[in-house]
Design an enzyme around this catalytic site. Structure first.
Site, PDB file in Angstrom:
ATOM      1  N   ALA A  12       0.799  -1.233   0.000  1.00 20.81           N
ATOM      2  CA  ALA A  12       0.000   0.000   0.000  1.00 20.81           C
ATOM      3  C   ALA A  12       0.827   1.275   0.000  1.00 20.81           C
ATOM      4  O   ALA A  12       0.735   2.096  -0.923  1.00 20.81           O
ATOM      5  CB  ALA A  12      -0.946  -0.021   1.198  1.00 20.81           C
ATOM      6  N   ALA A  13       1.644   1.493   1.029  1.00 24.98           N
ATOM      7  CA  ALA A  13       2.378   2.750   1.128  1.00 24.98           C
ATOM      8  C   ALA A  13       3.414   2.880   0.026  1.00 24.98           C
ATOM      9  O   ALA A  13       3.535   3.920  -0.622  1.00 24.98           O
ATOM     10  CB  ALA A  13       3.047   2.862   2.501  1.00 24.98           C
ATOM     11  N   SER A  42       0.508  -4.321  -4.220  1.00 19.44           N
ATOM     12  CA  SER A  42      -0.716  -3.512  -4.138  1.00 19.44           C
ATOM     13  C   SER A  42      -1.974  -4.351  -3.888  1.00 19.44           C
ATOM     14  O   SER A  42      -2.939  -4.299  -4.636  1.00 19.44           O
ATOM     15  CB  SER A  42      -0.885  -2.688  -5.420  1.00 19.44           C
ATOM     16  OG  SER A  42       0.198  -1.823  -5.611  1.00 19.44           O
ATOM     17  N   CYS A  46      -6.138  -6.609   4.368  1.00 20.04           N
ATOM     18  CA  CYS A  46      -7.343  -6.591   5.204  1.00 20.04           C
ATOM     19  C   CYS A  46      -8.407  -7.540   4.674  1.00 20.04           C
ATOM     20  O   CYS A  46      -9.291  -7.971   5.422  1.00 20.04           O
ATOM     21  CB  CYS A  46      -7.918  -5.181   5.270  1.00 20.04           C
ATOM     22  SG  CYS A  46      -6.785  -3.949   5.948  1.00 20.04           S
ATOM     23  N   ARG A  73       3.547   1.077 -16.210  1.00 20.11           N
ATOM     24  CA  ARG A  73       3.518   2.502 -15.871  1.00 20.11           C
ATOM     25  C   ARG A  73       4.912   3.030 -15.537  1.00 20.11           C
ATOM     26  O   ARG A  73       5.057   4.033 -14.846  1.00 20.11           O
ATOM     27  CB  ARG A  73       2.550   2.733 -14.713  1.00 20.11           C
ATOM     28  CG  ARG A  73       1.097   2.513 -15.095  1.00 20.11           C
ATOM     29  CD  ARG A  73       0.199   2.421 -13.874  1.00 20.11           C
ATOM     30  NE  ARG A  73      -1.214   2.418 -14.227  1.00 20.11           N
ATOM     31  CZ  ARG A  73      -1.886   1.366 -14.665  1.00 20.11           C
ATOM     32  NH1 ARG A  73      -1.257   0.198 -14.798  1.00 20.11           N
ATOM     33  NH2 ARG A  73      -3.168   1.446 -14.975  1.00 20.11           N
ATOM     34  N   VAL A  83      15.425  -6.424   0.173  1.00 25.44           N
ATOM     35  CA  VAL A  83      16.504  -5.512   0.558  1.00 25.44           C
ATOM     36  C   VAL A  83      17.040  -5.962   1.910  1.00 25.44           C
ATOM     37  O   VAL A  83      16.282  -6.111   2.870  1.00 25.44           O
ATOM     38  CB  VAL A  83      16.008  -4.060   0.609  1.00 25.44           C
ATOM     39  CG1 VAL A  83      17.090  -3.133   1.175  1.00 25.44           C
ATOM     40  CG2 VAL A  83      15.588  -3.589  -0.779  1.00 25.44           C
ATOM     41  N   ASN A 310      -2.115   3.965   2.706  1.00 31.62           N
ATOM     42  CA  ASN A 310      -2.382   4.566   1.395  1.00 31.62           C
ATOM     43  C   ASN A 310      -2.263   6.088   1.437  1.00 31.62           C
ATOM     44  O   ASN A 310      -1.754   6.710   0.502  1.00 31.62           O
ATOM     45  CB  ASN A 310      -3.771   4.143   0.906  1.00 31.62           C
ATOM     46  CG  ASN A 310      -3.766   2.768   0.286  1.00 31.62           C
ATOM     47  OD1 ASN A 310      -3.330   2.596  -0.850  1.00 31.62           O
ATOM     48  ND2 ASN A 310      -4.229   1.778   1.026  1.00 31.62           N
ATOM     49  N   TYR A 431     -31.722  11.666   9.147  1.00 29.72           N
ATOM     50  CA  TYR A 431     -32.674  10.827   9.891  1.00 29.72           C
ATOM     51  C   TYR A 431     -33.807  10.374   8.988  1.00 29.72           C
ATOM     52  O   TYR A 431     -34.388  11.147   8.223  1.00 29.72           O
ATOM     53  CB  TYR A 431     -33.290  11.583  11.079  1.00 29.72           C
ATOM     54  CG  TYR A 431     -34.574  10.934  11.552  1.00 29.72           C
ATOM     55  CD1 TYR A 431     -34.536   9.697  12.194  1.00 29.72           C
ATOM     56  CD2 TYR A 431     -35.812  11.513  11.291  1.00 29.72           C
ATOM     57  CE1 TYR A 431     -35.720   9.065  12.585  1.00 29.72           C
ATOM     58  CE2 TYR A 431     -36.998  10.888  11.676  1.00 29.72           C
ATOM     59  CZ  TYR A 431     -36.946   9.663  12.325  1.00 29.72           C
ATOM     60  OH  TYR A 431     -38.102   9.038  12.696  1.00 29.72           O
ATOM     61  N   ARG A 447     -25.338  13.726  24.476  1.00 32.29           N
ATOM     62  CA  ARG A 447     -26.199  14.426  25.433  1.00 32.29           C
ATOM     63  C   ARG A 447     -25.925  13.962  26.858  1.00 32.29           C
ATOM     64  O   ARG A 447     -25.802  14.771  27.786  1.00 32.29           O
ATOM     65  CB  ARG A 447     -27.669  14.175  25.099  1.00 32.29           C
ATOM     66  CG  ARG A 447     -28.172  14.868  23.843  1.00 32.29           C
ATOM     67  CD  ARG A 447     -29.597  14.508  23.548  1.00 32.29           C
ATOM     68  NE  ARG A 447     -30.516  14.949  24.612  1.00 32.29           N
ATOM     69  CZ  ARG A 447     -31.821  14.663  24.625  1.00 32.29           C
ATOM     70  NH1 ARG A 447     -32.359  13.946  23.651  1.00 32.29           N
ATOM     71  NH2 ARG A 447     -32.584  15.105  25.605  1.00 32.29           N
TER      72      ARG A 447
END
Length: 457
Positions: A12-13, A42, A46, A73, A83, A310, A431, A447
């Site tokens: 992701a990152a 990618s 989850c 790309r 690594v 992300n 509502y 409340r």
């Protein structure tokens, strides 16, 4: 001459950062080389429990963009390449091809560390026996499915009652297994206060999942064939044909530690608001390997979630690509489910508030997800914390049935905005009887919290 961006981590990152940087700078300006030790890129980790449980049909449905699509790309993604060393002064990384066994140094002008997290795996006797599985990657998910299909028995033990443990308990239940969930705490879901965790425990028992509290695994027992046959605690043995470990994760920062990069109290990398590693102008980090600012407590915390990863990647990619973006922090929002039980939290627990020295009041309300007279109205419990002196909202926890969990987003927005519980009571929420009572349960809690703050002086 073009610069070279090296990315460590292909999920992701890391790949969000690479993709965003590529949108801003073409191949002639920026060469991008990314290293991923697994087979996939990618993908949604989850989603693995839902794939295992059968809600998601195939593994490929969890993959947002394949390595081939990234390469099309102009992102040089190298899979099955790990690594093993970062040379910060020399601006280079050493990568090992896991198939060929060869090692190569690659220089960088800019570096992104997105090494993610690793599952907690205690050094218990028998922990590496066949039939014992962690669930962190797609490869892990496939190994678990293969194990389930090759095992005639139908008894499963899940060790750990965090998000992954709970979701895997559901997945195995859906596959027809007799599921026992062991956890070392007083109640499941340590991210909740114990009183809310007790509601989860009670509901899980009703779903047919045997939940055993204060039960730390001490040993994995194996049969004559070497395969798992039971999980032992100090008090008992629980028969198992398959064991799933769901004890949480820790930041995978061994590379960063060896390279002398700054780590926080939780072991994650420390960054500035631009996700740049502190003290290093040309190194960024994001995802499950970093610590982030908690906007409620004002302290660094470790919150490994794909949503954050992300966002980190987008921020990093924008900055690497010559733009400017920041990641201000989190309020700690998470939501999960076990069968039809929805569990959500945001902000601080009572324990968290005490640790940072906050004085607070708490309230708990029982309500329904829809108007009580409307078909399908389901019960829900909302707990709210507010700062005693100011009335500032500190946290919300929700346990209920359909329609309960995502209500936590109301509180997440209020926390981010720094609202008081009194201000929350005036929120103009949607509502209609099919969606909510006239007073939404979160506003009922606000409340009640407002009254508690006033009563506390």
């Amino acid at each position: 001459m073009s610069e070279r961006l090296v990315v460590i981590g292909g999920d992701a990152a890391g790949m969000s950062a690479a993709s965003q940087a590529r949108r801003l700078k073409g191949p002639g300006e920026l060469e991008i080389v990314a290293f991923e030790r697994g087979h996939f890129s990618s993908y949604s980790a989850c989603g693995i429990p839902y794939w295992v449980g059968g809600d998601v049909g195939t593994r490929d449905e969890l993959i947002a963009r394949s390595p081939e699509e990234h390469r099309e790309r102009a992102i040089g993604l190298r899979t099955r390449t790990e690594v093993t060393e970062v040379d910060v002064p020399g601006q280079r990384v050493l990568a090992r091809d896991l198939e060929a066994g060869t090692e190569t140094w690659t220089g960088f002008d800019k570096l992104v560390i997105a090494t993610g997290a690793r599952p907690k795996r205690p050094a218990l006797p028998g922990i590496d026996a066949p039939g014992v599985h962690g669930v962190q990657t797609l490869d892990d998910g496939q190994a678990l499915l293969d194990s389930l299909e090759g095992t005639p028995g139908r008894r499963a033990v899940v060790v750990g009652a965090g998000y992954i443990g709970m979701e895997m308990a559901e997945a195995l239940l859906n596959r027809g297994y007799e599921v026992t969930l062991l956890h070392r705490g007083e109640q499941p879901m340590a991210t909740l206060d114990p009183d809310m965790g007790r509601l989860v425990h009670r509901a899980m028992d009703g779903l047919g999942i045997t939940t055993v509290a204060s039960a730390a695994a001490t040993k994995i027992l194996t049969g004559e064939d070497g395969r798992v046959r039971a999980v032992a605690t100090d008090a008992a043995e629980y028969p198992a044909d398959v064991v799933v470990l769901g004890m949480g994760v820790v930041p995978e920062t061994s590379l960063a530690r060896a390279a002398g990069l700054p780590l926080g109290a939780h072991g994650g990398l420390l960054t500035d608001l631009a996700m740049r590693v502190r003290g290093h102008e040309n190194i960024w980090a994001g995802g499950d390997c970093v610590e982030v600012l908690d906007l409620v407590s004002g302290r660094e915390r470790y919150v490994p979630l794909g949503t954050h990863a992300n966002k980190h990647g987008q921020v990093i990619g924008a900055n690497v690509g010559g733009g400017y973006a920041t990641f201000p922090g989190v309020v700690g929002t998470a939501v999960s489910k076990v069968c039809d039980l929805e569990i959500a939290r945001t902000g601080l627990r009572e324990k968290d508030a005490r640790e940072v020295g906050l004085r607070f009041v708490t309230v708990t309300v029982e309500s329904t997800s829809r108007a009580g007279y409307y078909p399908g109205a389901a019960p829900m419990t909302v707990k709210m914390l507010a700062e005693r002196r100011t009335g500032r909202l500190l946290g919300v926890q929700i346990v209920g049935r359909e329609g309960a969990g995502k209500r936590v987003d109301i509180a997440a927005v209020a926390l981010t905005a720094g609202m008081t519980v009194e201000a929350m009571t005036a929120l103009d929420l949607g509502y209609a009887p099919p969606f909510s009572p006239v007073w939404d349960p979160v506003l009922v809690a606000a409340r009640k919290a407002t009254a508690a703050v006033r009563a506390a002086g």
